[in-house]
Design a protein around this motif. Structure first.
Motif, PDB file in Angstrom:
ATOM      1  N   LEU A  33      32.070  -5.366 -12.361  1.00  0.00           N
ATOM      2  CA  LEU A  33      31.137  -5.054 -11.285  1.00  0.00           C
ATOM      3  C   LEU A  33      31.659  -5.460  -9.914  1.00  0.00           C
ATOM      4  CD1 LEU A  33      27.828  -6.213 -13.009  1.00  0.00           C
ATOM      5  CD2 LEU A  33      28.914  -3.951 -13.088  1.00  0.00           C
ATOM      6  N   VAL A  34      31.112  -4.806  -8.898  1.00  0.00           N
ATOM      7  CA  VAL A  34      31.352  -5.148  -7.503  1.00  0.00           C
ATOM      8  C   VAL A  34      30.014  -5.555  -6.904  1.00  0.00           C
ATOM      9  CG1 VAL A  34      32.091  -4.298  -5.242  1.00  0.00           C
ATOM     10  CG2 VAL A  34      33.260  -3.510  -7.313  1.00  0.00           C
ATOM     11  N   ALA A  35      29.992  -6.670  -6.184  1.00  0.00           N
ATOM     12  CA  ALA A  35      28.745  -7.160  -5.588  1.00  0.00           C
ATOM     13  C   ALA A  35      28.471  -6.415  -4.284  1.00  0.00           C
ATOM     14  CB  ALA A  35      28.832  -8.663  -5.338  1.00  0.00           C
ATOM     15  N   LEU A  36      27.498  -5.517  -4.317  1.00  0.00           N
ATOM     16  CA  LEU A  36      27.088  -4.781  -3.127  1.00  0.00           C
ATOM     17  C   LEU A  36      25.576  -4.877  -2.971  1.00  0.00           C
ATOM     18  CD1 LEU A  36      29.130  -1.448  -3.343  1.00  0.00           C
ATOM     19  CD2 LEU A  36      29.443  -3.265  -1.701  1.00  0.00           C
ATOM     20  N   PRO A  37      25.100  -5.014  -1.742  1.00  0.00           N
ATOM     21  CA  PRO A  37      23.647  -5.006  -1.540  1.00  0.00           C
ATOM     22  C   PRO A  37      23.092  -3.620  -1.810  1.00  0.00           C
ATOM     23  CG  PRO A  37      24.785  -4.958   0.568  1.00  0.00           C
ATOM     24  CD  PRO A  37      25.841  -5.156  -0.473  1.00  0.00           C
ATOM     25  N   VAL A  48      30.669  -0.349  -9.642  1.00  0.00           N
ATOM     26  CA  VAL A  48      31.937  -0.641 -10.294  1.00  0.00           C
ATOM     27  C   VAL A  48      33.070  -0.110  -9.421  1.00  0.00           C
ATOM     28  CG1 VAL A  48      30.934  -0.553 -12.604  1.00  0.00           C
ATOM     29  CG2 VAL A  48      31.926   1.518 -11.624  1.00  0.00           C
ATOM     30  N   LYS A  49      34.246  -0.696  -9.593  1.00  0.00           N
ATOM     31  CA  LYS A  49      35.419  -0.269  -8.835  1.00  0.00           C
ATOM     32  C   LYS A  49      36.483   0.203  -9.809  1.00  0.00           C
ATOM     33  CE  LYS A  49      38.412  -1.709  -5.017  1.00  0.00           C
ATOM     34  NZ  LYS A  49      38.748  -2.825  -4.096  1.00  0.00           N
ATOM     35  N   LEU A  50      36.898   1.459  -9.665  1.00  0.00           N
ATOM     36  CA  LEU A  50      37.912   2.058 -10.523  1.00  0.00           C
ATOM     37  C   LEU A  50      39.012   2.653  -9.658  1.00  0.00           C
ATOM     38  CD1 LEU A  50      35.567   4.004 -12.991  1.00  0.00           C
ATOM     39  CD2 LEU A  50      36.619   1.764 -13.371  1.00  0.00           C
ATOM     40  N   ALA A  51      40.242   2.177  -9.869  1.00  0.00           N
ATOM     41  CA  ALA A  51      41.405   2.710  -9.138  1.00  0.00           C
ATOM     42  C   ALA A  51      41.162   2.740  -7.627  1.00  0.00           C
ATOM     43  CB  ALA A  51      41.749   4.110  -9.647  1.00  0.00           C
ATOM     44  N   GLY A  52      40.565   1.665  -7.110  1.00  0.00           N
ATOM     45  CA  GLY A  52      40.352   1.545  -5.667  1.00  0.00           C
ATOM     46  C   GLY A  52      39.133   2.251  -5.126  1.00  0.00           C
ATOM     47  N   THR A  53      38.368   2.923  -5.976  1.00  0.00           N
ATOM     48  CA  THR A  53      37.164   3.633  -5.537  1.00  0.00           C
ATOM     49  C   THR A  53      35.933   2.965  -6.123  1.00  0.00           C
ATOM     50  OG1 THR A  53      38.365   5.733  -5.429  1.00  0.00           O
ATOM     51  CG2 THR A  53      35.962   5.847  -5.506  1.00  0.00           C
ATOM     52  N   ALA A  85      27.929  13.262  -6.097  1.00  0.00           N
ATOM     53  CA  ALA A  85      27.774  13.137  -7.545  1.00  0.00           C
ATOM     54  C   ALA A  85      29.140  13.209  -8.210  1.00  0.00           C
ATOM     55  CB  ALA A  85      26.874  14.247  -8.075  1.00  0.00           C
ATOM     56  N   VAL A  86      29.376  12.310  -9.166  1.00  0.00           N
ATOM     57  CA  VAL A  86      30.671  12.240  -9.842  1.00  0.00           C
ATOM     58  C   VAL A  86      30.558  12.630 -11.309  1.00  0.00           C
ATOM     59  CG1 VAL A  86      32.555  10.702 -10.541  1.00  0.00           C
ATOM     60  CG2 VAL A  86      31.547  10.495  -8.259  1.00  0.00           C
ATOM     61  N   HIS A 108      30.338   5.656  -4.092  1.00  0.00           N
ATOM     62  CA  HIS A 108      29.760   4.810  -3.052  1.00  0.00           C
ATOM     63  C   HIS A 108      30.247   5.259  -1.678  1.00  0.00           C
ATOM     64  CE1 HIS A 108      28.247   1.341  -0.923  1.00  0.00           C
ATOM     65  NE2 HIS A 108      29.461   1.067  -0.485  1.00  0.00           N
ATOM     66  N   LEU A 109      29.335   5.322  -0.734  1.00  0.00           N
ATOM     67  CA  LEU A 109      29.653   5.756   0.622  1.00  0.00           C
ATOM     68  C   LEU A 109      30.239   4.580   1.411  1.00  0.00           C
ATOM     69  CD1 LEU A 109      29.378   8.151   2.640  1.00  0.00           C
ATOM     70  CD2 LEU A 109      27.176   7.165   3.309  1.00  0.00           C
ATOM     71  N   GLN A 110      31.532   4.672   1.711  1.00  0.00           N
ATOM     72  CA  GLN A 110      32.197   3.574   2.419  1.00  0.00           C
ATOM     73  C   GLN A 110      31.587   3.350   3.801  1.00  0.00           C
ATOM     74  OE1 GLN A 110      36.463   4.189   2.499  1.00  0.00           O
ATOM     75  NE2 GLN A 110      36.693   2.954   0.662  1.00  0.00           N
ATOM     76  N   PHE A 111      31.596   2.096   4.221  1.00  0.00           N
ATOM     77  CA  PHE A 111      31.083   1.673   5.531  1.00  0.00           C
ATOM     78  C   PHE A 111      29.585   1.939   5.685  1.00  0.00           C
ATOM     79  CE2 PHE A 111      35.584   2.698   6.239  1.00  0.00           C
ATOM     80  CZ  PHE A 111      36.039   1.509   6.779  1.00  0.00           C
ATOM     81  N   SER A 112      28.877   2.133   4.571  1.00  0.00           N
ATOM     82  CA  SER A 112      27.441   2.402   4.651  1.00  0.00           C
ATOM     83  C   SER A 112      26.646   1.112   4.530  1.00  0.00           C
ATOM     84  CB  SER A 112      27.018   3.386   3.552  1.00  0.00           C
ATOM     85  OG  SER A 112      27.259   2.850   2.265  1.00  0.00           O
TER      86      SER A 112
END
Length: 408
Positions: A33-37, A48-53, A85-86, A108-112
């Motif tokens: 897991l990745v801790a995101l609000p 989750v983070k997979l291959a940098g995404t 959607a993925v 996940h939308l970066q910088f959001s």
């Protein structure tokens, strides 16, 4: 044991197979897991983070997942501001054969910024105003495309910085419906849902001591509707213009462009008696400045960022005495924009996305020049911004901390 699942994916990522699909989402181990609000959700959501995404994974019913997946894919095709959607992962079960709910995976939308991250400390009234403007613009754009949200709220919205303002993105589309157009009643129903949801969210924030004393939850909820109605009227109202004032048609189009909306065509009819015109523009979508910037430079920016970048480009073009717009854009990109972005050390590049960075640098240059009584120049402004401003900013590329609001 071999885990069998069914994955429907728009973007094939083999790493999806490595996730612990035989476990309920709420039991997934921390190393995945990745801790995101995140906002309030009726479903279990994990990042989750997979291959940098970074991806958001939401547990839901199969029909709901399929419907939302299809809607998000449809919105992506019309370039609507929503998460991407993925995949859907279905036919999940525990090692004991107990069935598990399917999941919907979005990028996940970066910088959001989820709104609850913005409210980690007491939010200033002017920041709330910017959030309401962004949300109202999102709903207007949504209704212009014929999309009925059905669950408009701050929790179902992500916000990105946009040159001193915010741009809003739709996160949850499971109650939505995409139609050729919406009636006034359907738009009104969406607005009433938004008003009720936002009033409840504002009351919740007030109870937690996270609303400024000057912010009234009831007024907040009403203002979203009022801002929407003003913007919708400006975009859609029928205007009567006298024959001698035909230049007002161009002025109306320019005002709509300034609001960020493209005009596909203008319907005109003669007014009986006085020889005037009745004019109604057909607005097709937001993103006027974004598309112009992309066409000229290849840069993909938010609308207000694009407006500021284009202003800087136009100034550069005038000062360089370049008649050809494409040539000016190429030189500005290589001689002005890219050197500023390259000047940022690697360890600071997660602080702000490049377009927002450039906008903040030119604003910093203006402030320094005002204090000095002369133009300090771009290069010194960049170094001052890096040393005095950017180094103190939190990383916004993915993980956002509670100290975020200190810089709002």
């Amino acid at each position: 044991m071999l885990v069998c699942v069914r994955i429907t994916s728009a973007l094939v990522d083999p790493a999806l197979l490595d996730l612990p699909w035989s476990m309920p989402l709420e039991e997934w181990p921390a190393d995945h897991l990745v801790a995101l609000p995140q906002g309030i959700s009726r479903h279990v959501v994990r990042f989750v983070k997979l291959a940098g995404t970074v991806y958001a994974v939401k547990e839901t019913g199969e029909r709901v997942a399929e419907r939302e997946y299809d809607l998000l894919r449809a919105l992506e095709r019309i370039d609507f501001p929503a998460v991407q959607a993925v995949a859907i992962v279905a036919d999940r079960s525990t090692p004991d054969g107990e069935p598990l709910d399917p999941v919907l995976i979005t990028r996940h939308l970066q910088f959001s910024l989820p709104y609850r991250a913005l409210f980690s400390h007491t939010l200033r009234p002017e920041t709330m105003t910017r959030l309401l403007d962004a949300l109202a613009a999102l709903i207007v754009r949504m209704h212009l495309t014929g999309f009925f949200w059905g669950d408009c709220s701050l929790s179902n919205t992500l916000f990105r910085r946009d040159a001193g303002a915010f741009a809003a993105y739709l996160v949850d589309a499971e109650t939505g419906a995409l139609r050729p157009s919406l009636s006034k009643g359907q738009r009104g129903e969406d607005l009433e849902i938004a008003r009720v949801n936002i009033f409840g969210e504002a009351l919740d924030l007030q109870a937690a001591g996270l609303l400024h004393d000057a912010i009234d939850p009831e007024i907040v909820a009403e203002e979203v509707v009022e801002r929407y109605e003003r913007l919708w009227h400006e975009i859609t109202y029928e205007q009567e213009i006298k024959r001698e004032d035909r230049h007002d048609i161009e002025g109306r189009i320019r005002r709509l462009n300034d609001l960020g909306f493209d005009v596909a065509e203008v319907a005109m009819s003669l007014v009986d008696g006085d020889g005037g015109y009745r004019v109604r523009p057909k607005v097709v979508d937001a993103g006027y400045h974004t598309r112009r910037l992309l066409r000229l430079t290849g840069l993909d920016a938010e609308e207000n960022q694009a407006r500021r970048l284009l202003n800087d480009l136009d100034t550069y073009r005038a000062e360089s005495d370049l008649a050809d717009e494409q040539q000016a854009a190429h030189r500005w990109l290589t001689e002005v924009f890219e050197p500023v972005v390259r000047a940022v050390p690697a360890h600071l590049r997660r602080k702000l996305e490049p377009s927002e960075l450039f906008v903040q640098v030119i604003e910093h240059r203006w402030r320094l020049s005002e204090e000095a009584g002369r133009d300090v120049g771009l290069a010194p402004a960049v170094q001052s911004f890096l040393a005095d401003v950017l180094v103190h900013r939190p990383d916004e590329q993915a993980v956002l901390g509670v100290e975020l609001t200190a810089s709002l």
